[in-house]
Design an enzyme around this catalytic site. Sequence first.
Site, PDB file in Angstrom:
ATOM      1  N   GLY A 186       0.828  -1.205   0.000  1.00 48.94           N
ATOM      2  CA  GLY A 186       0.000   0.000   0.000  1.00 48.94           C
ATOM      3  C   GLY A 186       0.854   1.243   0.000  1.00 48.94           C
ATOM      4  O   GLY A 186       2.059   1.178  -0.271  1.00 48.94           O
ATOM      5  N   ASN A 187       0.234   2.366   0.276  1.00 49.55           N
ATOM      6  CA  ASN A 187       0.991   3.620   0.351  1.00 49.55           C
ATOM      7  C   ASN A 187       0.380   4.507   1.425  1.00 49.55           C
ATOM      8  O   ASN A 187      -0.615   4.137   2.051  1.00 49.55           O
ATOM      9  CB  ASN A 187       1.008   4.311  -1.015  1.00 49.55           C
ATOM     10  CG  ASN A 187      -0.393   4.636  -1.496  1.00 49.55           C
ATOM     11  OD1 ASN A 187      -1.071   5.472  -0.918  1.00 49.55           O
ATOM     12  ND2 ASN A 187      -0.847   3.932  -2.529  1.00 49.55           N
ATOM     13  N   ARG A 188       0.999   5.664   1.616  1.00 46.15           N
ATOM     14  CA  ARG A 188       0.639   6.471   2.782  1.00 46.15           C
ATOM     15  C   ARG A 188      -0.446   7.512   2.507  1.00 46.15           C
ATOM     16  O   ARG A 188      -0.655   8.406   3.317  1.00 46.15           O
ATOM     17  CB  ARG A 188       1.911   7.148   3.317  1.00 46.15           C
ATOM     18  CG  ARG A 188       2.925   6.131   3.801  1.00 46.15           C
ATOM     19  CD  ARG A 188       4.212   6.798   4.227  1.00 46.15           C
ATOM     20  NE  ARG A 188       3.996   7.763   5.272  1.00 46.15           N
ATOM     21  CZ  ARG A 188       4.861   8.708   5.609  1.00 46.15           C
ATOM     22  NH1 ARG A 188       6.005   8.797   4.968  1.00 46.15           N
ATOM     23  NH2 ARG A 188       4.588   9.547   6.580  1.00 46.15           N
ATOM     24  N   SER A 189      -1.131   7.406   1.404  1.00 41.33           N
ATOM     25  CA  SER A 189      -2.173   8.405   1.131  1.00 41.33           C
ATOM     26  C   SER A 189      -3.335   8.284   2.130  1.00 41.33           C
ATOM     27  O   SER A 189      -3.864   7.200   2.353  1.00 41.33           O
ATOM     28  CB  SER A 189      -2.710   8.221  -0.289  1.00 41.33           C
ATOM     29  OG  SER A 189      -3.795   9.089  -0.485  1.00 41.33           O
TER      30      SER A 189
END
Length: 396
Positions: free
Chosen positions: A204-207
Amino acid sequence: MTTPVIVVGVTGSIAAYKSPALIRLLTEAGHSVRAVPTAAALNFVGAATLEALTGFPVATDVFADASGVDHIALAADAAAVVVAPASADFLARYAAGQAGDLLTATLLATKAPVIVAPAMHTAMLEHPATRANLAVLGERGVVILDSPAGRLTGADSGSGRMLEPPAIMAAVETAIGPGDLVGKTVLVSAGGTREPLDPVRYLGNRSSGKQGLAVAQAARRRGAAVTLVAANVELAPPDGAEVVAVGTAQELREAMVRRAPTADLIVMAAAVADFRPAQTASDKIKRAGLTGQTLELVATPDILAALVAERRSGQVIVGFAAETGDDRASALEHAAAKARHKGADLTVANVVAGGAVFGADTTEAVLLDRSGSEIGRVTGSKLAVADALLDAALNI
Ligand code: CTP
């Protein structure tokens, strides 16, 4: 659909003598106004005055004229509710969620923006109870206007005067927005995709989704019909937006591509994973017996590219570019290159060095046109960036 109205709440403060001036300004600007005084307010301003200025009946009680002045209908039709003046007693009842009179019942039922203009003696304004009530209301998104210092009712002076009607009127117009997106359909993606590795793990990512949500919120406020395609967003979506929840890049792509043909404006604010695991294990991958693990990744579809390829005439597409500088180019140069090769009409560039931007409430964004040239720069809240983005999109 009924015409939106501005509900003007009037409560028991001497400043209620200025409420008719506010109502006059609003009606002269073309708004349909309903006045809802509390019983205490009628000690300071007459129901006949409020009825004459608005052209509509006035009631204070939920049960007085349940068919003529219905709090649920008022709440639903309200484009904004402004309470001016807002007395200490009213603020306490509103903060507590009481609904004992027509004004508080309407406020409890409405999804419209609410603005309050406190007016009371300095000592009451500064009391911890009033301050706590205002803080609670502020956290819930109520716009709290200043109560400037000056001469009070008696001989003394201090803060607690109601803001003048033209300033209150300006706050109301800001809250309802310019209406320049009425009739437009806006499709926004927000959040970050998660590409599953096994039933419990993902890439995933940090958005956080805050920027996409701000675009949806601003577009709603400006009158657009909004669809928000939300990838793993935990925050509450704006009222009135249609929400489509997705998880992976593939799901996000399908949701966007399906809805794109009817959108006038598409904003790709989501952080899409560029790669996903080639295989998703159906059972949890076990640690036992493994000293290391190499993941095989495959590229996900470029959604923005797909949307640009299918863009219909008159449709505006906005992309984001979250960039860091490196030894080849600055963050902005990378963003300009992305603006050119992705083909979006507008690119919002964020510099993300050190994890700034993700999850933050304020941000700095540079707006780039299709050739990568800077056409604007915004520092401030994500809502300010959203409004600047919408302004620029309307000018394309
Ligand atoms: N985007 C997309 N589909 C992808 C990746 C990105 O639609 N698979 C969109 C994002 O929503 C954003 C824009 O493309 O509006 C730029 O995203 P970004 O991650 O900055 O760029 P990438 O194309 O992924 O390029 P890179 O990561 O190599 O910088």
